[in-house]
Design an enzyme around this catalytic site. Sequence first.
Site, PDB file in Angstrom:
ATOM      1  N   GLY A  43       0.808  -1.219   0.000  1.00 28.66           N
ATOM      2  CA  GLY A  43       0.000   0.000   0.000  1.00 28.66           C
ATOM      3  C   GLY A  43       0.832   1.254   0.000  1.00 28.66           C
ATOM      4  O   GLY A  43       0.324   2.345  -0.239  1.00 28.66           O
ATOM      5  N   GLU A 207       4.359  30.073   6.650  1.00 31.55           N
ATOM      6  CA  GLU A 207       4.270  29.922   5.190  1.00 31.55           C
ATOM      7  C   GLU A 207       5.087  31.004   4.496  1.00 31.55           C
ATOM      8  O   GLU A 207       4.942  32.196   4.789  1.00 31.55           O
ATOM      9  CB  GLU A 207       2.809  29.989   4.742  1.00 31.55           C
ATOM     10  CG  GLU A 207       2.584  30.125   3.249  1.00 31.55           C
ATOM     11  CD  GLU A 207       3.260  29.029   2.432  1.00 31.55           C
ATOM     12  OE1 GLU A 207       3.839  29.360   1.391  1.00 31.55           O
ATOM     13  OE2 GLU A 207       3.226  27.843   2.857  1.00 31.55           O
ATOM     14  N   ALA A 324      -2.577  10.292  -5.185  1.00 31.64           N
ATOM     15  CA  ALA A 324      -2.737   8.838  -5.163  1.00 31.64           C
ATOM     16  C   ALA A 324      -3.582   8.358  -6.334  1.00 31.64           C
ATOM     17  O   ALA A 324      -3.272   7.344  -6.974  1.00 31.64           O
ATOM     18  CB  ALA A 324      -3.375   8.412  -3.839  1.00 31.64           C
ATOM     19  N   HIS A 448     -33.144  16.406  -3.572  1.00 29.66           N
ATOM     20  CA  HIS A 448     -33.299  17.476  -2.585  1.00 29.66           C
ATOM     21  C   HIS A 448     -33.727  16.872  -1.246  1.00 29.66           C
ATOM     22  O   HIS A 448     -34.588  15.991  -1.218  1.00 29.66           O
ATOM     23  CB  HIS A 448     -34.361  18.468  -3.050  1.00 29.66           C
ATOM     24  CG  HIS A 448     -34.685  19.529  -2.024  1.00 29.66           C
ATOM     25  ND1 HIS A 448     -33.854  20.599  -1.789  1.00 29.66           N
ATOM     26  CD2 HIS A 448     -35.726  19.649  -1.166  1.00 29.66           C
ATOM     27  CE1 HIS A 448     -34.382  21.354  -0.838  1.00 29.66           C
ATOM     28  NE2 HIS A 448     -35.518  20.803  -0.437  1.00 29.66           N
TER      29      HIS A 448
END
Length: 472
Positions: A43, A207, A324, A448
């Site tokens: 994985g 940042e 991914a 809805h």
Amino acid sequence: MATDSMRTFDAVVLGSGPGGYVCAIRLAQYGLKTACIDKGALGGVCLNVGCIPSKALIHASKVYKKAKDGAGMGVIAGDLHVDMAAMQAWKTGITQKLSGGIGGLFKGNGVTHIAGTGKLAGPGKLIVTGADGKTETIGYGKLVIATGSSPIAIPGFAFDGAQIIDSTGALAISTLPKAMAVIGGGVIGLELTDVYARLGVQVTVIEAADRILAMFDADVARPVYQKQIKLGVKHLQGAKALGATKLANGRVRVEVEVGGKPDALEVDVVLVAVGRRPNTRDIGLETVGLTADARGVIATDNQLRTTAANVWAIGDVTQGPMLAHKASRDGEVAAESVAGKKTALDIIAMPNVVYTDPEIATVGPTLAELQATGKPLKIGKFSFGALGRAMTANATDGFVRLVSDAQTDTILAVQIVGAEASELIASAALALEMGATTEDVALTVHAHPTMAEALLEAAHGAMGHPLHALKP
């Protein structure tokens, strides 16, 4: 080439991440004798220390936050607290189950899993080193490189696995720190910021750019920023992280420069989340005549073939976004190419998702990129704040924007920021993939009350006749 003394396969996939294991399964289904080499649990990063465990922690932290905030809806929590050890155990149980599932798929499809670190050793050969240090030579007819990527380290912040950590370390925290610094206002940094801020950690985001999530339109990123501010997250933008010093009191001092001025903060943990680098170093590319570029990327054509004979490359080691689902699609295309089938990679409808609160999900170019072309556009935008289902879910942050060609009505892009954006983007991706028009979406009956009605309303808006909003 391979000799009779070694195990040989028609096809070998180096790496078992979301690209590698999908590719290996598909190759076996096409009738090729296939092996998949990986030193870790099946994985890859995504399943074991990336996509899946992060989403588990994201969901668990949301459950905690919703329980805390339930009083306004008449839900009163009692002794509410977080047991991080139990949360981590729950997360690990999920990853182990899924990794075992891939093993079952390998067995059912006839894929041979070879545990160890693989390295190219010339045309048709790989050397696999097991956990015990023993080596084995594996022969192949066709090779697919799917070695993924790793977190980028930065000067002054050497990873120690305890106080200065990468995303893998951030997913394994068993005791909540009081304060955390997150270096990087991108996808991984902000998703994990949300997790720990919801759990009560004081998080400061550092940042370098003048805003977070600079790869998206500014108005798409803004609701995430605003929600994090409400959570108590501190944002230092236009800031440079200079270095970290461990203090005698057990904390870490982080030196920063904000707007050209020096500053510092003390935290318990520093998460470095400034991006990822392709794993193409020291895997023997030169032995088959391949060279990665300065970023570590291997060049391929639209069938994922490299310039080396009988060698393909997929996922994070190739050009394009490190996603991914992109890697999985790469894996399918490469398998088809290896098997001699007609195929080509087309990423016109590649969705991009950020699992913050609110979520962001987009497909197609940004609005700014489309406007820069000078092409006449039709734009429809609908706020979740005006949607009944969003109100009943207490999830009114954000909006849906649909952008189409003003002349042909063909949908060019969809941007969603809001609850369940990661699910809603699938229908938008289908619209782009099939070349749908704004009218096609407007004529499609949406149930809805649902969050998906926001896409319908955006389509009506783009056509100039909004139903549940006034004309701009």
